[in-house]
Write an enzyme that holds these catalytic residues in place. Structure first.
Site, PDB file in Angstrom:
ATOM      1  N   ASN A   9      89.046  89.975  37.547  1.00 41.58           N
ATOM      2  CA  ASN A   9      90.282  89.660  37.983  1.00 41.58           C
ATOM      3  C   ASN A   9      90.436  88.379  38.427  1.00 41.58           C
ATOM      4  OD1 ASN A   9      92.859  89.828  39.335  1.00 41.58           O
ATOM      5  ND2 ASN A   9      92.366  91.190  40.827  1.00 41.58           N
ATOM      6  N   TRP A  10      90.954  87.596  38.002  1.00 43.64           N
ATOM      7  CA  TRP A  10      90.883  86.143  38.220  1.00 43.64           C
ATOM      8  C   TRP A  10      92.089  85.957  39.339  1.00 43.64           C
ATOM      9  CZ3 TRP A  10      90.842  82.316  33.420  1.00 43.64           C
ATOM     10  CH2 TRP A  10      89.785  82.627  32.635  1.00 43.64           C
ATOM     11  N   LYS A  11      92.987  86.844  39.751  1.00 42.73           N
ATOM     12  CA  LYS A  11      94.051  86.643  40.581  1.00 42.73           C
ATOM     13  C   LYS A  11      94.803  85.368  40.356  1.00 42.73           C
ATOM     14  CE  LYS A  11      91.211  89.246  43.868  1.00 42.73           C
ATOM     15  NZ  LYS A  11      91.151  89.525  45.221  1.00 42.73           N
ATOM     16  N   HIS A  96      96.677  97.344  41.922  1.00 40.03           N
ATOM     17  CA  HIS A  96      95.752  96.578  42.927  1.00 40.03           C
ATOM     18  C   HIS A  96      96.316  96.685  44.386  1.00 40.03           C
ATOM     19  CE1 HIS A  96      93.670  93.237  44.339  1.00 40.03           C
ATOM     20  NE2 HIS A  96      92.783  93.479  43.469  1.00 40.03           N
ATOM     21  N   GLU A  98      96.542  94.354  46.360  1.00 42.20           N
ATOM     22  CA  GLU A  98      97.456  93.231  46.619  1.00 42.20           C
ATOM     23  C   GLU A  98      98.889  93.375  46.225  1.00 42.20           C
ATOM     24  OE1 GLU A  98      94.837  90.328  45.013  1.00 42.20           O
ATOM     25  OE2 GLU A  98      93.420  90.753  46.811  1.00 42.20           O
ATOM     26  N   GLU A 168      88.615 100.770  44.921  1.00 42.62           N
ATOM     27  CA  GLU A 168      88.545  99.359  45.483  1.00 42.62           C
ATOM     28  C   GLU A 168      88.955  99.508  47.220  1.00 42.62           C
ATOM     29  OE1 GLU A 168      88.741  95.936  42.986  1.00 42.62           O
ATOM     30  OE2 GLU A 168      90.656  96.496  43.381  1.00 42.62           O
ATOM     31  N   GLY A 174      87.691  90.988  48.714  1.00 40.87           N
ATOM     32  CA  GLY A 174      87.826  89.344  49.204  1.00 40.87           C
ATOM     33  C   GLY A 174      87.343  89.116  50.578  1.00 40.87           C
ATOM     34  N   SER A 214      83.952  92.789  46.727  1.00 35.74           N
ATOM     35  CA  SER A 214      83.058  91.913  47.089  1.00 35.74           C
ATOM     36  C   SER A 214      81.783  92.340  46.191  1.00 35.74           C
ATOM     37  CB  SER A 214      82.640  91.818  48.540  1.00 35.74           C
ATOM     38  OG  SER A 214      83.983  91.437  49.306  1.00 35.74           O
ATOM     39  N   GLY A 235      86.539  90.534  41.706  1.00 36.00           N
ATOM     40  CA  GLY A 235      87.483  89.358  42.143  1.00 36.00           C
ATOM     41  C   GLY A 235      86.729  88.059  42.094  1.00 36.00           C
ATOM     42  N   GLY A 236      86.388  87.671  43.220  1.00 38.32           N
ATOM     43  CA  GLY A 236      85.850  86.128  43.504  1.00 38.32           C
ATOM     44  C   GLY A 236      84.676  85.799  42.739  1.00 38.32           C
TER      45      GLY A 236
HETATM   46  C1  PEP Z   1      89.600  92.480  43.340  1.00 46.07           C
HETATM   47  O1  PEP Z   1      90.516  91.699  43.520  1.00 46.07           O
HETATM   48  O2  PEP Z   1      89.980  93.390  42.887  1.00 46.07           O
HETATM   49  C2  PEP Z   1      88.268  92.239  44.085  1.00 46.07           C
HETATM   50  C3  PEP Z   1      87.571  93.402  43.887  1.00 46.07           C
HETATM   51  O3  PEP Z   1      87.821  91.143  44.809  1.00 46.07           O
HETATM   52  P1  PEP Z   1      86.554  90.669  45.148  1.00 46.07           P
HETATM   53  O4  PEP Z   1      85.604  90.856  44.338  1.00 46.07           O
HETATM   54  O5  PEP Z   1      87.010  89.226  45.568  1.00 46.07           O
HETATM   55  O6  PEP Z   1      86.535  91.502  46.430  1.00 46.07           O
END
Ligand code: PEP
Length: 251
Positions: A9-11, A96, A98, A168, A174, A214, A235-236
């Site tokens: 997930n590039w956001k 998600h 966010e 999640e 994040g 994470s 994500g990251g």
């Molecule tokens: C996400 O945005 O779905 C996510 C899991 O982010 P991260 O891996 O950065 O925690």
């Protein structure tokens, strides 16, 4: 046996040239490697068309990060399922955290989006998860149950054959603080047993449940070796080809 699925997930990151670079690097890093997972990249809307030209001759699949549930019309700023199909998307992330917290999406909107995605043959990656406050209050299972039941309301087992659930925990997204493999496994097992009660044992057995929060190269292996964790929503760590590919290799 469930196949593991790793999705990035590039956001709101990367422009068109960043998209070309990142996908080209992922392809280069994966080249010649035996990968035991399906790989999905979910760039921002503006880069989907470019991304599709780069992934279409590879095993990497394309997903979007969100969509609206209507097909077209006066919905300023929104993107429809038909538009996503038109640029080559196969998957769409829905619900998600966010989207829930920053953009106020509730279970009912997410349910409409899941129904619309299924109607248009997009495979939903349906995100659910508790906040830190909810975990500390001891209501994690209750929150998961409510999100799952509301989000899937009115949908049959048959309609959900391409569903992916992503657990999640909001406190792990994040933050660099992942759920322990035991914490994640406990919730994944709960989700699978709830799905078995809502639908059937067979459907629950074949349902892919990803963990997100994470996930990094150094924790991926232990998380992904849990019996009910069938992949990761990253994500990251998906924004750098080498860390994303290390997570894929951890499968
Ligand atoms: C996400 O945005 O779905 C996510 C899991 O982010 P991260 O891996 O950065 O925690």
């Amino acid at each position: 046996m469930r196949r593991k699925i790793i999705a990035g997930n590039w956001k709101m990151n990367n422009d068109v040239s960043g998209t070309v670079n990142l996908i080209s690097e992922i392809k280069k890093e994966l080249n010649g490697k035996i990968v035991n997972a399906d790989v999905i990249v979910c760039p921002p809307f503006t880069n989907l068309e470019t991304a599709y030209t780069l992934v279409k001759d590879s095993s990497i699949k394309l997903g979007a990060q969100n969509m609206y549930y209507e097909e077209s019309g006066a919905f300023t700023g929104e993107i429809s399922p038909l538009m996503l199909k038109n640029v080559g998307c196969e998957f769409v992330i829905l619900g998600h955290s966010e989207r829930r917290t920053v953009f106020g999406e509730d279970d009912q909107i997410i349910n409409k989006k899941i129904k619309s995605a299924i109607k248009h043959k997009l495979k939903p990656i349906f995100c659910i998860g508790e906040t830190l406050n909810e975990r500390e209050k001891g209501v994690t299972f209750k929150v998961i149950e409510t999100q799952l039941k509301n989000g899937l309301e009115g949908l049959s087992e048959n309609e959900l054959s391409n569903l992916i659930v992503a657990y999640e925990p909001v406190w792990a997204i994040g933050t660099g603080k992942n759920a322990t493999p035991q914490q994640a496994q406990e919730v994944h097992q709960f989700i699978r047993s709830l799905i078995a009660k809502m639908y059937s044992q067979n459907f629950a057995y074949q349902l892919v449940i990803q963990y997100g929060g994470s996930v990094k190269p150094d924790n991926a292996k232990e998380l992904l070796s849990q019996p009910d964790i069938d992949g990761a929503l990253v994500g990251g760590a998906c924004l750098k080809a080498d860390s994303f590919v290390k997570i894929i290799e951890a499968v």
